[in-house]
Motif scaffolding. Structure first.
Motif, PDB file in Angstrom:
ATOM      1  N   ASN A 131       1.001  -1.291   0.109  1.00 17.96           N
ATOM      2  CA  ASN A 131      -0.142  -0.167   0.059  1.00 17.96           C
ATOM      3  C   ASN A 131       1.020   1.324  -0.035  1.00 17.96           C
ATOM      4  O   ASN A 131       0.323   2.497   0.098  1.00 17.96           O
ATOM      5  N   HIS A 132       2.045   1.181  -0.158  1.00 23.95           N
ATOM      6  CA  HIS A 132       3.268   2.149  -0.257  1.00 23.95           C
ATOM      7  C   HIS A 132       2.919   2.996  -1.524  1.00 23.95           C
ATOM      8  O   HIS A 132       2.895   2.531  -2.479  1.00 23.95           O
ATOM      9  N   ASN A 133       2.823   4.304  -1.403  1.00 22.12           N
ATOM     10  CA  ASN A 133       2.696   5.240  -2.341  1.00 22.12           C
ATOM     11  C   ASN A 133       3.890   6.158  -2.646  1.00 22.12           C
ATOM     12  O   ASN A 133       4.132   7.075  -1.812  1.00 22.12           O
ATOM     13  N   ASN A 135       4.691   8.455  -4.016  1.00 21.06           N
ATOM     14  CA  ASN A 135       4.529  10.065  -4.099  1.00 21.06           C
ATOM     15  C   ASN A 135       3.828  10.664  -3.044  1.00 21.06           C
ATOM     16  O   ASN A 135       3.507  11.989  -2.992  1.00 21.06           O
ATOM     17  N   SER A 136       3.506   9.695  -2.076  1.00 20.14           N
ATOM     18  CA  SER A 136       2.711  10.355  -0.782  1.00 20.14           C
ATOM     19  C   SER A 136       3.699  10.656   0.202  1.00 20.14           C
ATOM     20  O   SER A 136       4.757  10.333   0.431  1.00 20.14           O
ATOM     21  N   SER A 142      -2.245   7.290   1.090  1.00 23.03           N
ATOM     22  CA  SER A 142      -2.203   8.739   0.738  1.00 23.03           C
ATOM     23  C   SER A 142      -3.301   9.535   1.756  1.00 23.03           C
ATOM     24  O   SER A 142      -3.944   9.100   2.230  1.00 23.03           O
TER      25      SER A 142
END
Length: 153
Positions: A131-133, A135-136, A142
């Motif tokens: 679930n790592h983003n 760009n977050s 996010s």
């Protein structure tokens, strides 16, 4: 001076669950002394000072003193100035660490260390990791816009 801070395993609930079948146990005083003697022999002449954190056992005979993982004096030396920091109030009774903020998140590390208290299970950690983003600004997911963010100085 270089140092290595050690602590003997405490089998918290998550760790107990995740280590079933591994025959892990909290160490006896005799076992702690045996490990301390071995680590002390390895460290001799290396310039590494051994310290414990959150341990009641006296290991001075092995040149292992009580220390802290998050050492206030070390932090002050690194930043080059005196800081207004106090002992961490939410840690174990014998912990000598100073107040700090954890920047990690439970159930996100996929290294699979079964004794780790930060993961409920490897499957759950994999879901958190997935679930790592990149760009977050947060570790997983996010920001939605309705979060309350507290700035600590």
């Amino acid at each position: 001076m270089e140092r290595c801070v050690i602590s003997f395993i405490d089998l918290y609930a998550k760790a107990k669950k995740n280590t079933q079948g591994l025959n892990l146990h909290e160490l006896s005083e005799e076992e702690m002394n045996e490990l301390a003697a071995g680590m002390s022999n390895i460290a001799k002449g290396s310039g590494v000072v051994l310290q414990t954190c959150s341990e009641a056992i006296d290991l001075e005979r092995y040149e292992i003193g009580h220390g802290a993982c998050i050492d206030g004096e070390l932090v002050e030396r690194i930043v080059g100035r005196k800081l207004n920091i106090s002992r961490a109030k939410t840690q174990r009774l014998l912990c000598n660490c100073v107040e700090s903020f954890d920047i990690g998140q439970y159930d996100t590390c996929i290294h699979g260390c079964r004794y780790c208290y930060a993961n409920a299970s490897l499957d759950r950690a994999k879901r958190g990791f997935d679930n790592h983003n990149i760009n977050s600004s947060v570790i997983t997911g996010s920001l939605l816009g309705d979060e309350h963010i507290t700035v600590h100085e």
